[in-house]
Each structure stands twice: as structure tokens, then as C-alpha cells.
Design an enzyme around this catalytic site. Structure first.
Site, PDB file in Angstrom:
ATOM      1  N   VAL A   1     -28.501 -64.644 -50.916  1.00 34.82           N
ATOM      2  CA  VAL A   1     -29.858 -64.112 -50.706  1.00 34.82           C
ATOM      3  C   VAL A   1     -30.967 -65.047 -51.204  1.00 34.82           C
ATOM      4  O   VAL A   1     -32.144 -64.751 -51.022  1.00 34.82           O
ATOM      5  CB  VAL A   1     -30.037 -62.701 -51.329  1.00 34.82           C
TER       6      VAL A   1
ATOM      7  N   ASN B   1     -31.086 -55.525 -53.452  1.00 33.01           N
ATOM      8  CA  ASN B   1     -30.498 -55.100 -54.722  1.00 33.01           C
ATOM      9  C   ASN B   1     -29.705 -56.186 -55.443  1.00 33.01           C
ATOM     10  O   ASN B   1     -29.476 -56.082 -56.647  1.00 33.01           O
ATOM     11  CB  ASN B   1     -29.620 -53.869 -54.401  1.00 33.01           C
TER      12      ASN B   1
ATOM     13  N   SER C   1     -35.929 -52.944 -62.655  1.00 34.96           N
ATOM     14  CA  SER C   1     -35.180 -52.477 -63.828  1.00 34.96           C
ATOM     15  C   SER C   1     -36.171 -51.817 -64.764  1.00 34.96           C
ATOM     16  O   SER C   1     -37.374 -52.108 -64.721  1.00 34.96           O
ATOM     17  CB  SER C   1     -34.534 -53.666 -64.546  1.00 34.96           C
TER      18      SER C   1
ATOM     19  N   TYR D   1     -34.766 -62.677 -66.765  1.00 34.94           N
ATOM     20  CA  TYR D   1     -34.419 -61.410 -66.087  1.00 34.94           C
ATOM     21  C   TYR D   1     -35.609 -60.455 -66.137  1.00 34.94           C
ATOM     22  O   TYR D   1     -36.020 -59.896 -65.116  1.00 34.94           O
ATOM     23  CB  TYR D   1     -33.201 -60.789 -66.779  1.00 34.94           C
TER      24      TYR D   1
ATOM     25  N   ALA E   1     -38.790 -61.056 -66.694  1.00 32.70           N
ATOM     26  CA  ALA E   1     -39.930 -61.552 -65.913  1.00 32.70           C
ATOM     27  C   ALA E   1     -39.662 -61.388 -64.414  1.00 32.70           C
ATOM     28  O   ALA E   1     -40.560 -61.025 -63.643  1.00 32.70           O
ATOM     29  CB  ALA E   1     -40.207 -63.008 -66.262  1.00 32.70           C
ATOM     30  N   SER E   2     -38.417 -61.627 -63.998  1.00 28.91           N
ATOM     31  CA  SER E   2     -38.095 -61.495 -62.564  1.00 28.91           C
ATOM     32  C   SER E   2     -38.265 -60.048 -62.109  1.00 28.91           C
ATOM     33  O   SER E   2     -38.768 -59.786 -61.019  1.00 28.91           O
ATOM     34  CB  SER E   2     -36.665 -61.984 -62.280  1.00 28.91           C
ATOM     35  N   LYS E   3     -37.870 -59.107 -62.958  1.00 29.82           N
ATOM     36  CA  LYS E   3     -37.962 -57.705 -62.570  1.00 29.82           C
ATOM     37  C   LYS E   3     -39.419 -57.229 -62.569  1.00 29.82           C
ATOM     38  O   LYS E   3     -39.805 -56.370 -61.777  1.00 29.82           O
ATOM     39  CB  LYS E   3     -37.090 -56.839 -63.482  1.00 29.82           C
TER      40      LYS E   3
HETATM   41  P1  NAD Z   1     -23.084 -56.208 -59.978  1.00 31.19           P
HETATM   42  O1  NAD Z   1     -22.874 -57.503 -60.678  1.00 31.19           O
HETATM   43  O2  NAD Z   1     -22.089 -55.110 -60.163  1.00 31.19           O
HETATM   44  O3  NAD Z   1     -23.267 -56.465 -58.412  1.00 31.19           O
HETATM   45  C1  NAD Z   1     -24.132 -57.441 -57.927  1.00 31.19           C
HETATM   46  C2  NAD Z   1     -23.645 -57.916 -56.565  1.00 31.19           C
HETATM   47  O4  NAD Z   1     -24.587 -58.884 -56.088  1.00 31.19           O
HETATM   48  C3  NAD Z   1     -22.272 -58.610 -56.604  1.00 31.19           C
HETATM   49  O5  NAD Z   1     -21.426 -58.082 -55.599  1.00 31.19           O
HETATM   50  C4  NAD Z   1     -22.607 -60.078 -56.333  1.00 31.19           C
HETATM   51  O6  NAD Z   1     -21.580 -60.785 -55.630  1.00 31.19           O
HETATM   52  C5  NAD Z   1     -23.888 -59.974 -55.516  1.00 31.19           C
HETATM   53  N1  NAD Z   1     -24.710 -61.188 -55.596  1.00 31.19           N
HETATM   54  C6  NAD Z   1     -25.045 -61.865 -56.721  1.00 31.19           C
HETATM   55  N2  NAD Z   1     -25.770 -62.946 -56.397  1.00 31.19           N
HETATM   56  C7  NAD Z   1     -25.894 -62.952 -55.043  1.00 31.19           C
HETATM   57  C8  NAD Z   1     -26.528 -63.815 -54.121  1.00 31.19           C
HETATM   58  N3  NAD Z   1     -27.180 -64.909 -54.525  1.00 31.19           N
HETATM   59  N4  NAD Z   1     -26.456 -63.520 -52.804  1.00 31.19           N
HETATM   60  C9  NAD Z   1     -25.781 -62.422 -52.375  1.00 31.19           C
HETATM   61  N5  NAD Z   1     -25.152 -61.569 -53.212  1.00 31.19           N
HETATM   62  C10 NAD Z   1     -25.210 -61.830 -54.528  1.00 31.19           C
HETATM   63  O7  NAD Z   1     -24.556 -55.724 -60.409  1.00 31.19           O
HETATM   64  P2  NAD Z   1     -25.223 -54.256 -60.561  1.00 31.19           P
HETATM   65  O8  NAD Z   1     -25.143 -53.868 -61.979  1.00 31.19           O
HETATM   66  O9  NAD Z   1     -24.750 -53.354 -59.507  1.00 31.19           O
HETATM   67  O10 NAD Z   1     -26.742 -54.657 -60.309  1.00 31.19           O
HETATM   68  C11 NAD Z   1     -27.387 -54.499 -59.064  1.00 31.19           C
HETATM   69  C12 NAD Z   1     -28.873 -54.645 -59.282  1.00 31.19           C
HETATM   70  O11 NAD Z   1     -29.307 -53.653 -60.223  1.00 31.19           O
HETATM   71  C13 NAD Z   1     -29.306 -55.987 -59.859  1.00 31.19           C
HETATM   72  O12 NAD Z   1     -30.519 -56.382 -59.257  1.00 31.19           O
HETATM   73  C14 NAD Z   1     -29.517 -55.683 -61.318  1.00 31.19           C
HETATM   74  O13 NAD Z   1     -30.420 -56.568 -61.932  1.00 31.19           O
HETATM   75  C15 NAD Z   1     -30.061 -54.278 -61.247  1.00 31.19           C
HETATM   76  N6  NAD Z   1     -29.949 -53.471 -62.460  1.00 31.19           N
HETATM   77  C16 NAD Z   1     -28.749 -53.296 -63.042  1.00 31.19           C
HETATM   78  C17 NAD Z   1     -28.670 -52.543 -64.207  1.00 31.19           C
HETATM   79  C18 NAD Z   1     -27.352 -52.334 -64.914  1.00 31.19           C
HETATM   80  O14 NAD Z   1     -27.382 -51.893 -66.056  1.00 31.19           O
HETATM   81  N7  NAD Z   1     -26.220 -52.607 -64.300  1.00 31.19           N
HETATM   82  C19 NAD Z   1     -29.833 -51.975 -64.759  1.00 31.19           C
HETATM   83  C20 NAD Z   1     -31.054 -52.174 -64.117  1.00 31.19           C
HETATM   84  C21 NAD Z   1     -31.098 -52.937 -62.960  1.00 31.19           C
END
Ligand code: NAD
Length: 254
Positions: free
Chosen positions: A59, A85, A139, A153, A155-157
Site C-alpha cells: 500500500v 487499515n 488509533s 506511529y 504522528a502517523s495516526k
Molecule cells: P496486524 O499486524 O494484525 O495486520 C496488519 C496487516 O497489514 C498484515 O496482514 C500485514 O501483512 C498488512 N500490511 C502491513 N504492511 C503492509 C503494506 N505495506 N501493504 C499491504 N499490507 C500491509 O495489525 P492490526 O493490529 O490488525 O492493525 C490494523 C490497523 O489497526 C493498523 O493500522 C494499526 O495501526 C491499527 N491499530 C491497531 C491497534 C492494536 O492494538 N492492534 C490499535 C489501534 C490501531
């Protein structure tokens, strides 16, 4: 509920965690799901489970993102939902004092530039349809500060939150809703890798959560299923917090 009957939803990072749970949820509500992920095995497995399409794309790659949305339009004729996402939270992104420029840039690319690209290439199809819903994963750290810093992280969010608000305002009269989803800590591989498997580091965070536990991915997926559906037809440009009450808490229950 069959809120996604006849709808096509593109989900990035659909191979794991929140993205995977959302893919399964939208498919269970009748949606056609396009799973976009870097990880081929994981993405294909989700596509198989949902009966949808897998598109291999990084992405952060503009041509790949452009081609992915074009392929969805070509195959299904429409793009109703973009759940942008995919994101990372690597350990070398830490305190500003210790985080190098390469670690900073990598996180900005994957978490923020990717959302810019996905919105940029989803919006024209949605505007053409006069309807669409974009949900960008931010987030709770876009709203609250943490002494356990991951500076790039956070700052990106913050960038995702501001960008989503602006797009929500700009494209409202085109029928396109854009919202930021702000989860609290969720029990996914990303979080487990980072700290959940270490009880002391987990407790440092759990003390701030009124519920006293992390969210399950399915609890975030159900919020996305609402936010991207017509049930949320008057919600745009919002910071949709699904954080177990963290952002409202001063003193939590013992
Ligand atoms: P995860 O690691 O379980 O899943 C992330 C998926 O994204 C993976 O399948 C990975 O292969 C894919 N990915 C990573 N880089 C990529 C790229 N460059 N191109 C295409 N695919 C890519 O993560 P998650 O915990 O499900 O997080 C999903 C989103 O939610 C993220 O943006 C994360 O920052 C956000 N988030 C997570 C939490 C948490 O506590 N888990 C809290 C707040 C926000």
C-alpha cells in the site's frame, strides 16, 4: 443483518487482525470483499474464506494502489467501501530520542502515505457513483499522549485523523463519507508482538482501560461494519473512538 448485500468493500491489511475480522464480518453481512495485503498466504486465505478476491499490493506503492482499485472497478463495476487499515508498529519506532530517521520514514510511509494513496484512488470511483464510504484506521494515540512513546506511529495516526476529517468535509456533498476509526489496544498479532505477551508491559497499559482488557478484533470489526454502512449515513469527518473508554477515563476501577 445483510447491510452489505450488493456492496463491494476493499480492505487493506485484510490478512490479519482487525482487517481480517472486518473482512469476515462484511462478508457475513452479504458484502463482496476484496482483500489487499502484502502477505500472499494470509490474503489468499481470507479471500477463500470470504469468497472474494485477493489483490497482492504494497500500500506504499502508488502504482500498485492505483492498479488495485482499477482492478476492483473492472471486476465488480463498483467500489462502495474502502477500509484503509494496513499499518505497522515496529519496535525500532520508540522514543523520539532513540528513533532514527529510517524507522520514522518507514512508519510514515506504511501508516500515513498509504492512506493518502488509497483515498486518492478510491475517491474518483465513489464520486462517480455519488456514494461511498471510506474508513481510515487511526488509533486512540491520535487523541491521547503516551509516555510509552512510538513517536512516528503516533504522528502517523494524527495525520490519518486530520486527513480523514478534511476529506470527510470536502467530499460530503459528493455522497462520500470519510471517517477515522480510532481503536484502543486490540488483541492482534501487532499488539501481541509489541507488548501483550509481556505481562508487565501489558499491565502498564491495562490499568488505563476501564474494561481492564484489550479489545478483540471482532469488536473493532463490528464498529467498522456500522461506520461503513448506511446506518451511519449522517456520520462523516468523525473520530470514531472504539477504545473501551480509555479516552474518557481519569481513574479506572480497581
Ligand atoms: P496486524 O499486524 O494484525 O495486520 C496488519 C496487516 O497489514 C498484515 O496482514 C500485514 O501483512 C498488512 N500490511 C502491513 N504492511 C503492509 C503494506 N505495506 N501493504 C499491504 N499490507 C500491509 O495489525 P492490526 O493490529 O490488525 O492493525 C490494523 C490497523 O489497526 C493498523 O493500522 C494499526 O495501526 C491499527 N491499530 C491497531 C491497534 C492494536 O492494538 N492492534 C490499535 C489501534 C490501531
Amino acid at each position: 443483518m445483510q447491510r452489505y448485500e450488493g456492496r463491494v468493500a476493499v480492505i487493506t491489511g485484510a490478512g490479519s487482525g482487525i482487517g481480517k475480522a472486518t473482512a469476515l464480518r462484511l462478508a457475513s453481512e452479504g458484502g463482496t470483499v476484496v482483500a489487499v495485503d502484502l502477505d500472499r498466504d494470509a490474503g489468499e486465505a481470507v479471500a477463500k474464506e470470504t469468497g472474494g478476491l485477493y489483490i497482492a499490493a504494497d500500500v506504499t506503492d502508488e502504482e500498485a494502489v492505483k492498479a488495485a482499485f482499477a482492478e476492483v472497478k473492472e471486476v465488480y463495476g463498483r467500489v462502495d467501501v474502502a477500509f484503509n487499515n494496513a499499518g505497522i508498529s515496529p519496535p525500532d519506532d520508540d522514543s523520539i530520542l532513540d528513533t532514527g530517521i529510517e524507522a520514522w520514514r518507514k512508519v510514515q510511509e506504511v501508516n500515513l502515505t498509504s492512506v493518502y494513496l488509497c483515498c486518492k484512488y478510491a475517491l474518483p470511483y465513489m464520486r462517480e457513483q455519488g456514494k461511498g464510504a471510506i474508513v481510515n484506521t487511526a488509533s486512540f494515540v491520535a487523541t491521547m499522549g503516551a509516555a510509552t512513546s512510538q513517536i512516528s506511529y503516533t504522528a502517523s495516526k494524527g495525520g490519518v485523523l486530520a486527513m480523514s476529517r478534511e476529506l470527510g468535509v470536502q467530499f460530503a456533498r459528493d455522497g462520500v463519507r470519510v471517517n477515522a476509526l480510532s481503536p484502543g489496544p486490540v488483541n492482534t498479532p501487532l499488539l501481541k508482538e509489541l507488548f501483550a505477551k509481556d505481562p508487565e508491559r501489558a499491565q502498564r497499559r491495562l490499568v488505563h482501560v476501564p474494561f481492564g482488557r484489550f479489545a478483540e478484533p471482532e469488536e473493532i470489526a463490528s464498529a467498522v461494519a456500522f461506520l461503513a454502512s448506511d446506518d451511519a449515513s449522517f456520520i462523516t469527518a468523525s473520530n470514531f473512538l472504539v477504545d473501551g473508554g480509555i479516552s474518557g477515563a481519569y481513574v479506572t476501577p480497581l
